[in-house]
Design a protein around this motif. Structure first.
Motif, PDB file in Angstrom:
ATOM      1  N   TRP A 126       0.852  -1.186   0.000  1.00  0.00           N
ATOM      2  CA  TRP A 126       0.000   0.000   0.000  1.00  0.00           C
ATOM      3  C   TRP A 126       0.887   1.235   0.000  1.00  0.00           C
ATOM      4  CZ3 TRP A 126      -1.203  -4.247   2.905  1.00  0.00           C
ATOM      5  CH2 TRP A 126      -2.519  -4.735   2.877  1.00  0.00           C
ATOM      6  N   VAL A 127       0.422   2.303  -0.607  1.00  0.00           N
ATOM      7  CA  VAL A 127       1.048   3.615  -0.510  1.00  0.00           C
ATOM      8  C   VAL A 127      -0.058   4.575  -0.099  1.00  0.00           C
ATOM      9  CG1 VAL A 127       2.200   5.471  -1.774  1.00  0.00           C
ATOM     10  CG2 VAL A 127       2.802   3.094  -2.248  1.00  0.00           C
ATOM     11  N   SER A 128       0.207   5.388   0.934  1.00  0.00           N
ATOM     12  CA  SER A 128      -0.843   6.271   1.449  1.00  0.00           C
ATOM     13  C   SER A 128      -0.249   7.560   2.003  1.00  0.00           C
ATOM     14  CB  SER A 128      -1.635   5.560   2.544  1.00  0.00           C
ATOM     15  OG  SER A 128      -0.787   5.174   3.611  1.00  0.00           O
ATOM     16  N   ASP A 129      -1.115   8.553   2.143  1.00  0.00           N
ATOM     17  CA  ASP A 129      -0.706   9.825   2.745  1.00  0.00           C
ATOM     18  C   ASP A 129      -0.746   9.771   4.265  1.00  0.00           C
ATOM     19  OD1 ASP A 129      -0.181  11.263   0.383  1.00  0.00           O
ATOM     20  OD2 ASP A 129      -2.315  11.625   0.098  1.00  0.00           O
TER      21      ASP A 129
ATOM     22  N   LYS B  47       3.206   9.287   1.616  1.00  0.00           N
ATOM     23  CA  LYS B  47       4.250   9.448   2.627  1.00  0.00           C
ATOM     24  C   LYS B  47       4.527   8.137   3.351  1.00  0.00           C
ATOM     25  CE  LYS B  47       4.003  14.290   3.975  1.00  0.00           C
ATOM     26  NZ  LYS B  47       5.373  14.647   3.714  1.00  0.00           N
ATOM     27  N   TYR B  48       3.618   7.157   3.206  1.00  0.00           N
ATOM     28  CA  TYR B  48       3.747   5.880   3.910  1.00  0.00           C
ATOM     29  C   TYR B  48       3.704   4.734   2.900  1.00  0.00           C
ATOM     30  CZ  TYR B  48       2.787   8.556   8.077  1.00  0.00           C
ATOM     31  OH  TYR B  48       2.871   9.479   9.096  1.00  0.00           O
TER      32      TYR B  48
ATOM     33  N   TRP C 165      -8.861   1.366   0.825  1.00  0.00           N
ATOM     34  CA  TRP C 165      -7.604   0.788   1.296  1.00  0.00           C
ATOM     35  C   TRP C 165      -7.176  -0.398   0.451  1.00  0.00           C
ATOM     36  CZ3 TRP C 165      -3.809   2.662   3.952  1.00  0.00           C
ATOM     37  CH2 TRP C 165      -4.055   3.782   4.747  1.00  0.00           C
ATOM     38  N   ARG C 166      -7.649  -0.455  -0.801  1.00  0.00           N
ATOM     39  CA  ARG C 166      -7.232  -1.536  -1.704  1.00  0.00           C
ATOM     40  C   ARG C 166      -5.719  -1.448  -1.898  1.00  0.00           C
ATOM     41  NH1 ARG C 166      -6.200  -3.499  -6.762  1.00  0.00           N
ATOM     42  NH2 ARG C 166      -7.542  -5.169  -7.487  1.00  0.00           N
ATOM     43  N   PRO C 167      -5.006  -2.570  -1.729  1.00  0.00           N
ATOM     44  CA  PRO C 167      -3.550  -2.538  -1.947  1.00  0.00           C
ATOM     45  C   PRO C 167      -3.229  -2.171  -3.400  1.00  0.00           C
ATOM     46  CG  PRO C 167      -4.259  -4.647  -1.020  1.00  0.00           C
ATOM     47  CD  PRO C 167      -5.485  -3.891  -1.362  1.00  0.00           C
ATOM     48  N   CYS C 168      -2.099  -1.534  -3.609  1.00  0.00           N
ATOM     49  CA  CYS C 168      -1.719  -1.164  -4.977  1.00  0.00           C
ATOM     50  C   CYS C 168      -0.906  -2.258  -5.648  1.00  0.00           C
ATOM     51  CB  CYS C 168      -0.990   0.170  -5.001  1.00  0.00           C
ATOM     52  SG  CYS C 168       0.512   0.245  -4.029  1.00  0.00           S
ATOM     53  N   GLY C 169      -0.535  -3.302  -4.907  1.00  0.00           N
ATOM     54  CA  GLY C 169       0.213  -4.390  -5.520  1.00  0.00           C
ATOM     55  C   GLY C 169       0.284  -5.630  -4.661  1.00  0.00           C
TER      56      GLY C 169
END
Length: 157
Positions: free
Chosen positions: A95-98, A152-153, A126-130
């Motif tokens: 996941w990539v998130s702010d 940022k995370y 919150w679906r994972p990006c990979g």
């Protein structure tokens, strides 16, 4: 024995860059084998074979890394340690998130496999990006994200 000195050569503008040194461990629920510093989770950010992480017993751990600045991810690469590790990482979600995620909320993804990853709802915030798998021999895995992710995370489960 001293660890080798790593020199950071900045890539040309527009080229991909290794971001390891920009991240710090924000949260991790997996502990370390025998609680020894030599197996600490922060070792995953050191791109050498001398340093590695060995978690406590268990599976489905969640690691949240925080970057000192905004970042963009197009690819994700992971490698497990050599033969010294008896249970190297085999697969995971990214996941990539702010904002930092709730580790508790991410437990709903504990049963996601490479087959079921594509079935996750596209509108899930919150679906994972990979999803990645590591090779049994090389213990390496790489994915190219279908769309670049900014934040940022970076979270790995």
């Amino acid at each position: 024995r001293r660890s080798p000195v790593l020199f950071e050569i900045p890539p040309p503008p527009g080229w991909p860059a290794l971001l390891n040194r920009k991240f710090k461990v924000h949260a991790y629920d997996g502990g370390a084998f025998a609680n020894k510093g030599q197996y600490d989770i922060k070792n995953i950010l050191i791109p050498t074979v001398d340093q590695f992480h060995c978690s406590a017993k268990g599976t489905k751990f969640t690691l949240v890394l925080k970057c000192e600045c905004d970042f963009t991810v197009s690819h994700f690469y992971v490698t497990g340690p050599g033969r010294r590790c008896t249970e190297p990482i085999r697969s995971g979600l990214v996941w990539v998130s702010d904002e930092p995620p709730s580790i508790e909320n991410l437990k709903q993804y504990d049963t996601v496999t490479s087959e079921s990853f594509g079935d996750l709802p596209a509108d899930d915030p919150w679906r994972p990006c990979g999803f990645f798998l590591t090779d049994r021999e090389t213990r390496e895995g790489e994915i190219e994200l279908s769309s670049w992710a900014e934040g940022k995370y970076l979270t790995v489960k």
